[in-house]
Design an enzyme around this catalytic site. Structure first.
Site, PDB file in Angstrom:
ATOM      1  N   ARG A   1       0.822  -1.203   0.000  1.00 18.67           N
ATOM      2  CA  ARG A   1       0.000   0.000   0.000  1.00 18.67           C
ATOM      3  C   ARG A   1       0.860   1.259   0.000  1.00 18.67           C
ATOM      4  NH1 ARG A   1      -5.443  -1.025  -0.712  1.00 18.67           N
ATOM      5  NH2 ARG A   1      -5.639   1.157  -0.063  1.00 18.67           N
ATOM      6  N   VAL A   2       0.360   2.268  -0.676  1.00 19.59           N
ATOM      7  CA  VAL A   2       1.056   3.546  -0.664  1.00 19.59           C
ATOM      8  C   VAL A   2       0.278   4.583   0.152  1.00 19.59           C
ATOM      9  CG1 VAL A   2       2.269   3.169  -2.837  1.00 19.59           C
ATOM     10  CG2 VAL A   2      -0.010   4.206  -2.869  1.00 19.59           C
ATOM     11  N   ASP A   3      -0.843   4.143   0.769  1.00 14.83           N
ATOM     12  CA  ASP A   3      -1.613   5.072   1.601  1.00 14.83           C
ATOM     13  C   ASP A   3      -1.462   4.680   3.071  1.00 14.83           C
ATOM     14  OD1 ASP A   3      -3.006   2.704   1.637  1.00 14.83           O
ATOM     15  OD2 ASP A   3      -4.816   3.496   0.678  1.00 14.83           O
ATOM     16  N   ASP A   4      -2.297   5.243   3.925  1.00 20.02           N
ATOM     17  CA  ASP A   4      -2.164   4.965   5.355  1.00 20.02           C
ATOM     18  C   ASP A   4      -2.933   3.725   5.763  1.00 20.02           C
ATOM     19  OD1 ASP A   4      -0.444   7.061   5.840  1.00 20.02           O
ATOM     20  OD2 ASP A   4      -2.097   8.484   5.972  1.00 20.02           O
ATOM     21  N   VAL A   5      -2.777   2.680   4.991  1.00 21.49           N
ATOM     22  CA  VAL A   5      -3.429   1.419   5.309  1.00 21.49           C
ATOM     23  C   VAL A   5      -2.330   0.397   5.579  1.00 21.49           C
ATOM     24  CG1 VAL A   5      -4.838  -0.451   4.355  1.00 21.49           C
ATOM     25  CG2 VAL A   5      -5.510   1.921   3.974  1.00 21.49           C
TER      26      VAL A   5
END
Ligand code: 6R9
Length: 692
Positions: free
Chosen positions: A560-564
């Site tokens: 993941r590249v997000d805050d997940v």
């Protein structure tokens, strides 16, 4: 143009023309190679000869048609299902581009069908009435249960009749909070039969998380059971539902029917807490209803289910899937990605509380008339050989699981595997997170006896079904790569500016143009749907994943590249964990990052700032972890809590997670530039407190 989407296909054709894809038996070339991208594992001839897609050439033909003529490709497949009324024209319509107005996806609009009918009645009528639909394996070994397609249909009809009788109508939501007992797929199918929208909540979620979902979708009924045994533990699910219903009532959402299955092996009804008037024992009422139930015919675009998943803000997203496209897509992906044949016995270890259990325990396999295994228990109970015991017991041919389980069994040692013959296995599958090459090789060599291709399927709750996946026997695999796109899927890799990059590259994984299984909205929040998935890179669906395409066109998912964070294949938003931590009266602020974890893939690392004057103690640490377990569920409990008198923030107050990630992984000489911090001293302070 679509030319760039064929580059991977050209590259496998070249490998094939060079004679590399031919009669070589499966071998793992292994360590001597310069890079993992050079490691090719060839399908054996015998497997390829019988495969549905036996060669790159065949794939190329089908893939080309699927992207050049999606309407024709998918209508041919859709015609194999039962439609009360055929869909209209166009076969699909989409606006994928936010700049041109609202995002909208429709497939087979105007087509009238029912997915439960296609899973059950259609198979019963075509000669599979006596075929086993479900083998059920309980937590404690030694017994089993099963249902044929005909029996499953009868059970589903009884529950459907009961729900109808209680006023559940087309379009109403039903929350299902059940463990892996047969009643879980029965409940899903019964809802689908009457056009009700099911929302399965994984039975590992806490009362608070369940309440949050109940408040969001306002169900008419909650379906649950009194308790379940997992390994040696008994979990009293009904008590969790009771607490959730108290909580949701505070927001004005009153559920006046809680149908409860008595799961006798875990708990007797006498010991179950009960609310007269609201709670009803499943076994007391459902069997009294008729075993046939007329189908509620629905439009292809009528909602089938809602499934909540984590995003980068605290509030879970209600991913909405509709009927027709999802049906066609899950059935087709299941068939090709596992090279499914009617004689297969298929076992997916996922829980129906996650998307994998929707698409590939329930709908995809049953639409194909497959025999599935449903397992109630834990894979390491009574010991780490349990999976292979089950494989031998039911002669499982296709085994689909998650890398975290592969890694944990690998750590326990080969003897647990080799103790069992596992002769029936022919295809293996992996899902949930990238599978590291060493776990891949162990899965391939030890579990699969070097003869079973591994389908490493990349997809998401949002995509409904497989997007990038090997087709067993079609082409050589590379351990750790999900290989190539499924029919009809056009992945693209874009840079920060949203420009497509061609050839060998790394970037953000997006998808161009829709596929039948795509989700249509986030329940009650179409704006968030557009903002999260379609605005970051206009013109594309953005997956949230990073990806690399190698010189041969193979795709490698990089996370993941997000805050997940992805913990054991479960998606957890850092914001959700943070909000659970700060709801602890002694916690002032929290920042959560993912760290590498040997078995879980990623672990949860929490930095916490305490309320002024509160001393940090072991007891407080435990109570913070407890808070997260209570608020979200045990699977989201932090692996490490790091006391942070201050957090590294920019002058505008933004937490610099980049620095926290480096501290969490102890890469202390890679902290980078800390001069822009409001108070650079906090970094030294955090490092000093790292092992407290
Ligand atoms: C099906 C499912 C989706 C996220 C996804 C990605 C990760 C899933 C993967 C994989 C690499 C695979 N993911 N499968 N990464 N290789 N084969 O897991 O859905 O729970 O929504 O998670 O999981 O990061 O974005 P979901």
């Amino acid at each position: 143009t679509t030319t760039s989407h064929f580059s991977h296909v050209e590259s496998i054709s070249k490998l094939s023309a060079a004679g590399k894809i031919s009669g070589v038996n499966a071998v793992v070339l292994g360590e001597a190679l310069a890079s993992e991208e050079d490691e090719l594992v060839f399908p054996n001839d015998e497997f390829s000869r019988q495969a549905l897609v036996p060669s790159p050439k065949k794939y190329l033909e089908m893939y080309k048609r699927s992207v050049e003529d999606p309407a024709g490709f998918w209508s041919d497949i859709a015609s194999q299902f039962y439609w009360k009324q055929k869909w209209g024209r166009p076969v699909f319509s989409e606006n994928f581009d936010v700049r041109k107005g609202n995002v909208k996806i429709e497939w087979f609009k105007g087509g009238i069908t029912n997915i439960c009918y296609n899973c059950l009645d259609r198979n019963v009528e075509s000669g599979n009435a006596d075929k086993i639909a479900i083998y059920w394996e309980p937590n404690d070994p030694g017994s089993q249960d099963s249902l044929t397609y005909f029996q499953l249909l009868q059970r589903v009809c009884q529950l459907a009749n009961y729900l109808k009788d209680k006023g559940v109508k087309k379009g109403d939501a039903v929350v299902i909070y059940l463990p892996m007992i047969m009643e879980l797929p029965i409940a899903m199918l019964a809802c689908a039969r009457i056009g009700a929208v099911h929302s399965v909540v994984f039975a590992g979620f806490s009362a608070e998380s369940l309440a949050q979902r109940i408040v969001d979708c306002k169900p008419k009924v909650v379906l649950t059971c009194n308790a379940v045994k997992r390994g040696s533990k008994v979990i009293t699910l009904k008590e969790i539902v009771d607490a959730a219903l108290v909580e949701s009532a505070k927001s004005g959402i009153l559920v006046d029917l809680c149908l409860t299955y008595e799961n006798k092996s875990a708990m007797k009804r006498e010991s179950t807490k009960w609310r007269e008037g609201r709670d009803v024992w499943w076994q007391d009422v459902v069997p009294k209803y008729p075993t046939t139930c007329e189908v509620e015919w629905v439009d292809a675009e009528d909602p089938l289910f809602l499934l909540y998943t984590s995003g980068s803000t605290g509030k879970p997203k209600g991913v909405l899937h509709t009927t027709g496209g999802y049906m066609v897509y899950t059935a087709t992906t299941f068939k090709y990605a596992f090279d499914y044949k009617p004689s297969d016995i298929y076992w997916c270890t996922a829980d129906c509380g996650w998307i994998t259990g929707h698409s590939y325990v329930t709908y995809g396999p049953l639409l194909n008339g497959a025999t599935i295994v449903v397992f109630e228990g834990a894979p390491n109970y009574p010991d780490s050989g349990r999976c292979w015991d089950i494989v031998d017991k039911f002669k499982v041919t296709i085994f689909y699981t998650a890398p975290t389980l592969v890694r944990s069994l690998m750590r326990d040692g080969d003897e647990y595997v080799t103790r069992y013959p596992r002769k029936s296995l022919r295809v293996l599958g992996s899902v949930g997170e990238p599978i590291n090459p060493s776990a891949w090789r162990w899965f391939f060599n030890v579990v699969g006896g070097s003869r079973c291709p591994i389908s490493d399927t990349w997809w998401q709750t949002e995509t409904g079904g497989f997007m990038i996946t090997p087709l067993p026997g079609a082409w050589p695999q590379k351990p750790g790569s999900a290989t190539f796109p499924f029919f009809g899927v056009q992945p693209v890799i874009v840079d920060e500016k949203g420009a497509e990059i061609e050839g060998e590259c790394s970037g953000y994984l997006c998808v161009k143009s829709s596929w039948p299984g795509a989700f249509r909205t986030l329940y009650g929040d179409h704006e968030r749907y557009e903002t999260t998935y379609f605005k970051p890179f206009p013109g594309y669906y953005f997956s949230g994943d990073g990806c690399r395409r190698d010189k041969d066109g193979y795709y490698w998912l990089t996370g993941r590249v997000d805050d997940v964070i992805n913990v054991s294949g479960h998606r957890i938003g850092t914001a959700e964990v943070e909000s659970a931590l700060v709801s602890h009266p002694q916690c002032a602020e929290a920042a959560v990052v993912g760290i590498e974890h040997e078995v879980k893939g990623q672990g949860i690392y929490a930095f916490v700032t305490l309320v002024d004057g509160v001393p940090y103690s072991d007891e407080l640490r435990k109570s913070l972890i407890h808070k997260v377990r209570n608020q979200i569920g045990a699977f989201a409990a932090p692996d490490k809590v790091h006391w942070a008198p201050g957090l590294p923030k920019t002058r505008s107050g933004k937490i610099m997670r980049r620095i926290l990630r480096k501290i969490a992984s102890r890469q202390l000489n890679e902290l980078g530039d800390t001069s822009t911090l409001a108070d650079p001293n906090v970094v030294e302070q955090l490092i000093a407190l790292a092992d407290r």
